[in-house]
Design a protein around this motif. Structure first.
Motif, short mmCIF file in Angstrom:
data_model
loop_
_atom_site.label_atom_id
_atom_site.label_comp_id
_atom_site.label_asym_id
_atom_site.label_seq_id
_atom_site.Cartn_x
_atom_site.Cartn_y
_atom_site.Cartn_z
N PRO A 303 0.83 -1.21 0.00
CA PRO A 303 0.00 0.00 0.00
C PRO A 303 0.86 1.25 0.00
N GLY A 304 0.54 2.16 -0.88
CA GLY A 304 1.29 3.41 -0.95
C GLY A 304 2.59 3.28 -1.72
N PRO A 332 -1.54 -1.09 -6.49
CA PRO A 332 -2.25 0.16 -6.16
C PRO A 332 -2.20 1.16 -7.31
N ILE A 333 -2.88 0.83 -8.40
CA ILE A 333 -2.73 1.63 -9.62
C ILE A 333 -3.85 2.62 -9.85
N ASN A 334 -4.95 2.45 -9.17
CA ASN A 334 -6.15 3.06 -9.70
C ASN A 334 -7.02 3.63 -8.60
N SER A 335 -6.42 4.42 -7.77
CA SER A 335 -7.20 4.96 -6.67
C SER A 335 -8.29 5.88 -7.22
N VAL A 336 -9.52 5.65 -6.77
CA VAL A 336 -10.60 6.54 -7.17
C VAL A 336 -10.93 7.47 -6.01
N ASP A 337 -9.99 7.55 -5.09
CA ASP A 337 -10.25 8.28 -3.86
C ASP A 337 -9.54 9.62 -3.88
N PHE A 339 -7.84 10.98 -1.74
CA PHE A 339 -6.60 11.07 -0.99
C PHE A 339 -5.36 10.81 -1.82
N THR A 340 -5.52 10.06 -2.89
CA THR A 340 -4.36 9.63 -3.65
C THR A 340 -4.01 10.67 -4.69
N ILE B 136 -13.23 2.27 -2.74
CA ILE B 136 -11.86 2.07 -3.18
C ILE B 136 -11.48 0.59 -3.12
N ASP B 140 -5.65 0.08 -3.30
CA ASP B 140 -5.42 1.53 -3.32
C ASP B 140 -5.54 2.15 -1.94
N ILE B 141 -5.93 1.34 -0.97
CA ILE B 141 -6.01 1.85 0.41
C ILE B 141 -4.60 2.02 0.94
N LYS B 142 -4.31 3.25 1.42
CA LYS B 142 -2.99 3.46 2.00
C LYS B 142 -3.10 4.28 3.27
N ASP B 144 -3.31 7.31 4.22
CA ASP B 144 -4.33 8.35 4.37
C ASP B 144 -5.66 7.74 4.78
N HIS B 145 -5.96 6.60 4.16
CA HIS B 145 -7.23 5.94 4.46
C HIS B 145 -7.21 5.29 5.83
N LEU B 148 -7.94 7.96 8.11
CA LEU B 148 -9.35 8.36 8.02
C LEU B 148 -10.23 7.38 8.80
#
Lengths: 436, 436
Positions: A303-304, A332-337, A339-340, B136, B140-142, B144-145, B148
């Protein structure tokens, strides 16, 4: 430091760590060197003259001896025509370590003649030709050594009934994968054998692993590359693991080697009782391909994960990268969030790199197949040119370097990499092999 | 592609992948969407209106329906004072995926209200407050999440009897480790719950994992952070794994989560039967520490590892690197062989970096403690300033970022990193937990 009880015993016996001593326990006497404590403080570890550690509780008598650790007689090899003959190639590692007096730690220095003379069962069973091919910790064994060992085996296998390669355990599975590819279809049994440190139990697993390997070689009717290590903690059976589907799964247990997604080939004991579990089919054409391109890397995702790490491989002439993704082969290619910040940049890097080199996906789960068609992220990674390979990350790394070593052209190398040459791809995961 | 038999059935029924259909099997009728094949080609996968996949053999009747996938009624929440109340925080992932029509793959889009309305057992058991905290994929959870989610939990836990965090499974163990550290001593149960893709069996494990988690929350008397997932393939029990000692060990099995070096906390079934296996002791002072420094990396070592890869972290302002070494915590630092050219340069890099950041050693074996005192190479690496940490590489990465997030000063951060805060260090490996 040892426990107060052990320290007391040492004080009263007027001996200290490093001293050569005679030890009396239940009427038996042994000689050896007192080792520093590295495990259970309540167990006194003594390095016996055989080279192996024994763990002792305080119910013993200790007497300091004035002499040095006994020098052993050189091993005298006598050929017995009625017995089969095996070649033992010795590379270094725990299996042949002896005390490194300065640090109290072990350092590889024993010759194969020492091994054989200290394991009379081996001499009873087979004729042995032993040779030191390197003096190296398993962690330092890399492609140059794999090629050296493979070359030796390719040249000499026809003169023996089988070959044992002894090495430190840490990277046995990388070596066995390399040998299995380089020596695919070798018509003789090749077994990689190691020993785990066993100061917790005070005994060594080297003897049993070596004798079981010799038994499997002379009685198993096997050809190909396997790994022979303890099946469990009972000291009764060894397993023969397939060289391309095996992994060290515990830092210290004697039964730390496990077949991954495949069943072991067989179980074997020191008396030569063999139970086949899953036979491996080999072809008849043995054409050694002893090559490797070192411009390959293994990168674990998390992650990250900072995509810029991949640029190193792009900029430094690498020809292939094995990614150790999550789950079925995700990243982790496609964060829809919100934060990324680096949205899709890892995917961009994968796409860019896949045009210049082979980028392949394995899973850090260790067990189970990769399947990038299930989730939309996996499909995007596939679309970027990353190729999924269902094998351990370690075997994938070896396969990648081996494929690139054979083909200068990237597309041809990729074709070879994705072709199942020696059963390295896990076509069907054996559920019995999960955590077993 | 499906098997010929299934393709035949589809052809004869005049339906294709993506069609909304009625299916009759043994006198029962279901409605759903025909999914593309991703697993066993002999099993037709239908996404039911409940959102879950069902696997069907060819002994069914299929009729195309002209309507779209039925829209479900919005979930109506009715508070029942006699029941306990849990908070479900929904982050995305398989557990709440629905079909992504364009690709045939799944994409996270279901609301928690959908989950609860589709799992009536949950509504029968507890009052539920559900909230979408992110949409998410788990990959992609890292950090920041994690922060949160932890903040939300720290703020709201006192109003509930427990909290469930639903997420995709791939990185559950990174998230659970982060929550366990950030929310150490939280006086309520926090369970991370996911679902594995189960198209092979045509059923979902989401229901059972969620209901077992709710049962453990209301009947377990537990406080702290755990992971609730299937114990085996029998759909009978779930295990509650300690959040700091758990790992996804298989890419696709529903029982892929395993406690590492520790026993699970408990087993629990859907009827609320609970067997405690290994209780976790928490302290009484709950002081959330919701911080993370992203300048950390996880690097896997392997034979022939090019030491220059480490320089990226040196040059790019990283404050910590977790090395995933071999065996007891070894690295290819000290080749004594003629073949290796870069003699000791990896060790030099470790020494240089250890002065500027925290460089820590874990093991790629996954199981077992790190012990760098056994071999001379390990001692050299220790001497270079690398610190051994006996925890999974994944937990070590999270602990590192969390420690650095609290302390600007490197020495203080290192002290915190090496201190056992929430039981994250494996003091004693439980042999029962090996491959179990």
């Amino acid at each position: 430091m040892y426990s107060e009880e052990i320290e007391d015993l040492l004080r009263k016996s007027k001996v200290k760590v490093g001293d050569f001593v005679a030890i009396e326990k239940n009427g038996n006497t042994m000689e050896g060197t007192i080792m520093p404590n590295t495990g259970d403080p309540g167990i006194l570890v003594v390095k016996l003259t055989s080279g192996y550690n024994m763990g002792l509780t305080s119910d013993i008598k200790i007497k300091k001896l004035d002499k040095e650790m006994k020098k052993k007689k050189p091993f005298k090899y006598e050929h017995d025509k009625s017995k089969k003959t095996i070649l033992i190639l010795h590379t270094g590692g725990t299996i042949a370590s002896k005390i490194h007096y300065e640090t109290g730690a072990v350092h590889p220095a024993l010759t194969p003649a020492d091994i054989v003379s200290s394991i009379p069962q081996l001499g009873d069973l087979v004729n042995v030709k032993a040779e030191v091919v390197s003096q190296i910790w398993s962690d330092d064994i890399k492609s140059d050594h794999w090629m050296l060992y493979a070359k030796k085996m390719a040249e000499e296998h026809s003169r023996y009934d089988g070959i044992i390669l002894t090495m430190g355990t840490d990277t046995i599975h990388y070596t066995s994968a390399a040998l299995a590819l380089m020596l695919h279809n070798i018509p003789k049994p090749v077994l990689v054998v190691g020993a785990q440190r066993s100061s917790d139990r005070g005994s060594s697993d080297a003897t049993m692993n070596l004798v079981c390997a010799a038994q499997f070689i002379i009685n198993g009717g096997f050809a190909g590359v396997g790994v022979c290590m303890h099946e469990n903690m009972n000291d009764d059976y060894c397993l023969i693991h397939p060289g391309l589907h095996v992994r060290k799964m515990h830092t210290s247990r004697r039964d730390s080697f496990r077949s991954i997604d495949k069943m072991p080939i067989a179980r074997v004991n020191m008396e030569g009782h063999i139970e086949y579990i899953e036979k491996i089919q080999q072809g008849k054409t043995f054409r050694p391909t002893i090559v490797f391109d070192n411009r390959v890397a293994l990168v674990k995702l998390y992650p990250g994960f900072d995509y810029k790490q991949l640029e190193y491989y792009e900029q430094n002439g690498y020809r292939g990268v094995i990614l150790e993704g999550t789950g079925l082969g995700q990243a982790p290619i496609n964060s829809v969030d919100e934060f990324t910040k680096d949205h899709k940049k890892l995917l961009d890097a994968m796409r860019r790199m896949s045009k210049k080199m082979i980028v392949a996906m394995t899973s850090q789960c260790i067990y189970g197949k990769v399947n990038m068609n299930v989730y939309s992220t996996g499909r995007l990674i596939l679309d970027a040119g990353v190729v999924p390979v269902s094998m351990t990350p370690e075997t994938a790394l070896v396969k990648l370097g081996w494929s690139l070593g054979q083909e200068k052209d990237l597309e041809r190398a990729k074709k070879l990499f994705l072709e199942d040459v020696a059963g390295e791809f896990v076509d069907r995961v054996d559920p019995r092999a999960f955590l077993n």
